[in-house]
Write a protein that holds these residues in place. Structure first.
Motif, short mmCIF file in Angstrom:
data_model
loop_
_atom_site.label_atom_id
_atom_site.label_comp_id
_atom_site.label_asym_id
_atom_site.label_seq_id
_atom_site.Cartn_x
_atom_site.Cartn_y
_atom_site.Cartn_z
N LEU A 152 39.80 30.99 38.27
CA LEU A 152 38.73 32.26 37.75
C LEU A 152 37.48 30.95 37.77
O LEU A 152 36.18 31.81 38.10
CB LEU A 152 39.19 31.88 36.11
CG LEU A 152 40.39 32.90 35.06
CD1 LEU A 152 41.06 32.71 34.47
CD2 LEU A 152 39.90 34.42 35.81
N LEU A 153 37.55 29.78 37.35
CA LEU A 153 36.65 29.15 37.76
C LEU A 153 35.70 29.42 38.80
O LEU A 153 33.48 30.06 39.22
CB LEU A 153 35.75 27.67 37.11
CG LEU A 153 36.63 27.08 36.13
CD1 LEU A 153 37.10 25.67 35.40
CD2 LEU A 153 35.44 27.96 34.94
N SER A 156 34.63 33.00 39.00
CA SER A 156 32.68 33.26 38.39
C SER A 156 31.24 33.11 39.08
O SER A 156 30.70 33.32 39.36
CB SER A 156 33.05 32.45 36.39
OG SER A 156 33.95 32.94 35.91
N MET A 157 31.30 31.49 39.39
CA MET A 157 30.83 30.71 40.14
C MET A 157 30.34 31.97 41.65
O MET A 157 28.87 31.92 42.17
CB MET A 157 30.80 29.67 41.14
CG MET A 157 31.90 28.58 39.52
SD MET A 157 30.05 27.37 39.21
CE MET A 157 29.88 26.38 41.52
N ASN A 159 30.95 35.00 41.51
CA ASN A 159 30.01 36.59 41.47
C ASN A 159 29.10 35.86 40.58
O ASN A 159 27.95 36.90 40.55
CB ASN A 159 30.57 37.10 39.74
CG ASN A 159 32.03 37.45 40.68
OD1 ASN A 159 32.47 38.09 41.16
ND2 ASN A 159 33.20 37.52 39.35
N PHE A 160 28.49 34.64 39.63
CA PHE A 160 27.21 34.15 39.51
C PHE A 160 26.25 34.18 41.13
O PHE A 160 25.24 34.66 40.88
CB PHE A 160 26.67 32.86 39.35
CG PHE A 160 25.88 32.82 38.66
CD1 PHE A 160 25.42 33.21 37.52
CD2 PHE A 160 25.00 31.69 38.95
CE1 PHE A 160 23.50 32.59 37.28
CE2 PHE A 160 24.50 31.05 38.79
CZ PHE A 160 23.43 32.19 38.16
#
Length: 177
Positions: A152-153, A156-157, A159-160
């Protein structure tokens, strides 16, 4: 007065019973010497010793070993399969060998950690996963949430980073126009 040979046999059986993590009693009638030897060889990798015992000597050895409940396993001509490590591995190895070689051996019962097991209980032990498999399952279940969190982390990275790159491309297009 007992003979020196019987005293030696008694001490040997007592020693095995003291060190045992599991014992399985079976009727060996109908097996040839070659089949019993093959059974011993097949069970050796699972840290199991197969011993044909006299019931009176084995009963006395069980009493001396401080495990009198083992004497309940001794019925008729008895072969004891005594395991010293993982208690599930000997049962699995024995049942697999009997099934593979189609040997008609009657299992009388077993002994596990001070409890006498019926034939049905011994056979159900053979379907249980080994100790190593159980440990691997627990470790896998403990690691699973950590892997999910890490995934998940990372997502998120990722996607960012994709958003920043898209915005940079958008700004470049506006500046070029």
């Amino acid at each position: 007065m007992p003979t020196p040979r019987k005293v030696e046999m008694l001490a040997e059986i007592k020693d095995r019973m003291e060190r045992a993590s599991i014992a399985i009693s079976a009727d060996y009638r109908g097996l040839s010497v070659a089949q019993i030897t093959e059974l011993r060889r097949a069970l050796r990798p699972a840290d199991v010793e197969v011993k044909v015992v006299k019931n009176t000597l084995a009963s006395m050895a069980a009493e001396q070993a401080g495990r009198p409940e083992m004497a309940q396993l001794l019925q008729g001509p008895t072969a004891l399969a005594i395991g010293f490590g993982d208690p599930i591995a000997p049962v699995k190895a024995l049942t697999e060998h009997l099934r593979a070689k189609r040997l008609q051996i009657t299992i009388h019962g077993g002994w596990l950690e001070g409890k006498v097991l019926s034939q049905r209980e011994v056979e159900s032990l053979a379907t249980m996963p080994s100790r190593e498999q159980l440990i691997a399952d627990v470790v896998g279940k403990l690691q699973s949430p950590l892997y999910n969190l890490a995934g998940l982390l990372q997502a998120s990275m990722r996607n960012f980073a994709g958003l920043v790159e898209a915005r940079a491309n958008q700004l470049e297009e506006q500046g070029a126009a």
